[in-house]
Scaffold this motif. Sequence first.
Motif, mmCIF file in Angstrom:
data_model
loop_
_atom_site.group_PDB
_atom_site.id
_atom_site.type_symbol
_atom_site.label_atom_id
_atom_site.label_comp_id
_atom_site.label_asym_id
_atom_site.label_seq_id
_atom_site.Cartn_x
_atom_site.Cartn_y
_atom_site.Cartn_z
ATOM 1 N N GLY A 18 48.546 59.742 -31.509
ATOM 2 C CA GLY A 18 49.070 58.846 -30.703
ATOM 3 C C GLY A 18 47.271 58.486 -30.378
ATOM 4 N N THR A 50 51.753 61.417 -19.530
ATOM 5 C CA THR A 50 53.287 60.657 -20.622
ATOM 6 C C THR A 50 54.612 60.831 -20.240
ATOM 7 N N SER A 108 57.916 61.089 -22.604
ATOM 8 C CA SER A 108 58.587 61.160 -23.537
ATOM 9 C C SER A 108 59.571 60.706 -23.847
ATOM 10 N N GLU A 154 59.454 55.529 -33.309
ATOM 11 C CA GLU A 154 58.177 55.836 -32.472
ATOM 12 C C GLU A 154 56.728 54.821 -32.496
ATOM 13 N N SER A 200 56.520 53.572 -28.795
ATOM 14 C CA SER A 200 55.366 54.253 -27.787
ATOM 15 C C SER A 200 53.944 52.895 -27.339
ATOM 16 N N LEU A 260 55.391 58.350 -25.136
ATOM 17 C CA LEU A 260 55.893 58.934 -25.923
ATOM 18 C C LEU A 260 57.330 58.394 -26.940
ATOM 19 N N THR A 261 57.584 57.364 -27.932
ATOM 20 C CA THR A 261 58.974 57.882 -27.709
ATOM 21 C C THR A 261 59.246 57.750 -29.538
#
Length: 691
Positions: free
Chosen positions: A292, A322, A324, A330, A333, A509-510
């Motif tokens: 992150g 955030t 998700s 990822e 993101s 956030l993936t």
Amino acid sequence: LPMAFRDVNARRHIGLQQLSSLASTGRAFLGPMKSHKFIVDETTNQCTLICSAVRLIESLDLTSAAGQLLNETIQAQNKEFRTGMSTLLFLVGAWSSAVVECLQQNVPVSAIVSVMSEGLNSCCERVQCLQISIHDVKKELCSSRVRPNAFECKACQVGCDSLLNPQGLLYFQKRISEPEVISISCCSHQGDDCHFNKALVSPLVGFVSAASLVKPEGDRSSSVISGSGVISSSCIKQKLTHSRHFSTLGKSHFSGQQGNFQEYLLKPSADPCECSDLGHLAMALSHGNQTGVKLLQSIAEYQQERAECRGSSQLNITGIVTCSLLGLPESYSCVSQGFVTLVSPEQAKVIKHFKDKSLRILLVDGDLTEQYRHLGFNRPHNIRTILEHPNLEGGRAGDTWLSRMLDILVSFEVNLVLVKGSVCRNLLDRCTASRILVIGPVPRDVLCAFGEVTGAQPVTYLSQLNPSCAGNGAQAELWEASDGRAMDLGELVPVRINVRGIPLLTAVLTTAVASKVQLLEDQFWTSVYRLHHALKDGKVFPGGGAVELLCLSPWLATPVAEYKSLVLQALASGWKRYLSVVMCNMAKAPSELEARALVDHHLKKAVDCGSPSAYILELFRRGDVLGGGSGPFADHGEGLKVYDNVAAKTEAWRRALDLVLLVLQTDAEIITGPRRNELLNSPVSSEFMFL
């Protein structure tokens, strides 16, 4: 209730042993090279990936008094700092074991308490000489920074009249490892409009670039969209090339809808050193948390640019939220301006209808339900309410309230309602059918951000609504992935609520792995709060074990009484074990024994030189504290050092020792509840006196 009384200190100091046993489960969380743990729910068989002391303690069975105290201590540290919990947990275990050894050598409890408390206070005062001001850290980070690569140079040359121009937002993501050079065309000004060809570079080590759609000439590597799991990372020797969990988009479904906003942002400064000093500080405080930190760097740089106008250098945590998303790699993101959240497919259809429209927004500071009453509302004590709103016209109960609430929203032409609390499901469905978008629960900081920009005033009940309470200028759209495609995750659809000029940023956030959702969010917020506390303190500690190494030096140089020396060595053993385990976790030493030998070697040299602090600072300056570089970035050639938070670290020490000494001084354990027969039949029944 039956009660059992047990004399603790007359036996084997069970409380200290319990603390030591519980703390030993978290030793793998120390240092930048953390080992993750899977927590399995026995009732649902669902598993969660964790790498923090907070999540670990929440998952353990803490039925003992010592376990409950440990949980409260870690939760207090987490609530105040959001960092330092793993250090706290480990030191609790190390000092518990050290205290037990002192007791076995007949050291009085009073001596242990007084000498350890005095020793810790002395240590906290001594390490103040190692503190480095944020101003000096920024200068050091800028001076040690390598020359910007071609991508950064070109990005820094890009100018734009307004970052908040909806058509002039630049998607800007950089890779932690050395990025490939990708051609990017600068904007061509047409009035106030800037148009960019978006070049995407993955910010995450270990995942192929999501913009393999835009590859350099001659690059024949497969796109992540195609399903290959090629990993490019300069710091990993053996690469995972095929994985059904970590490489592909899985079963995500995309629609071809294209929004009219470019949602990804960051307008770098023309000076590459000036534009990212907070970003470099965030990296230096990340302790290897690379997932992150790139998102935080983008947020910090954006906020820094806005803060310069206000003369502030603090990180505005209230302007960060955030979201998700499960189902994307990822590498997708990113940071998005406004508020990104998940809604139902029915609500997503309403948002498509809102495309390019300015919405009238309402903020509700509470629950949007018929039974909700504000905090402090007191009903009459001598009256029992049978029916609050008699339904004289017949029909189902609650229909009158639903119709009245919907009529209020329609009469004030409200299109968008953000609710702090829960929303009545029937009202939500009726509003959706009437093309009114209701979203809840929404964090209070989000309500405040939209209120400041749109002029909307929060209301507790819809009946309070008047024309001045509603705001204007909000816009809603489907959230788009970094390649410009709107996405549909099946049951929930990500959307973005935005207003021109809003300072609110959402870190999206993936991940394609369900068990990593909470982990990624925890890691991101840890990085955020480390940067926040560093700026708040105005100073940091040199990292890499420098502070703990200095704490060990005084005990070797100063002769003291025999029992006092024994207790001080017990205190020092906690920090020595801490350094040894960190070195083993980072593969700087093959065993704790060799790690301790290396620590002792440095201690001897520090004492022999006459100034331990000067010796340690010189090691830190060379990036060689305890050998092998100063941290997780030593192999990246970035010239970055590692720093620690001042207040969070010292408070973790104090809380750990306070807990150990509290349990040490506990003379008895009283157990209440219906456990008499269980205790009577247990092997330790002779240890209890039943009251």
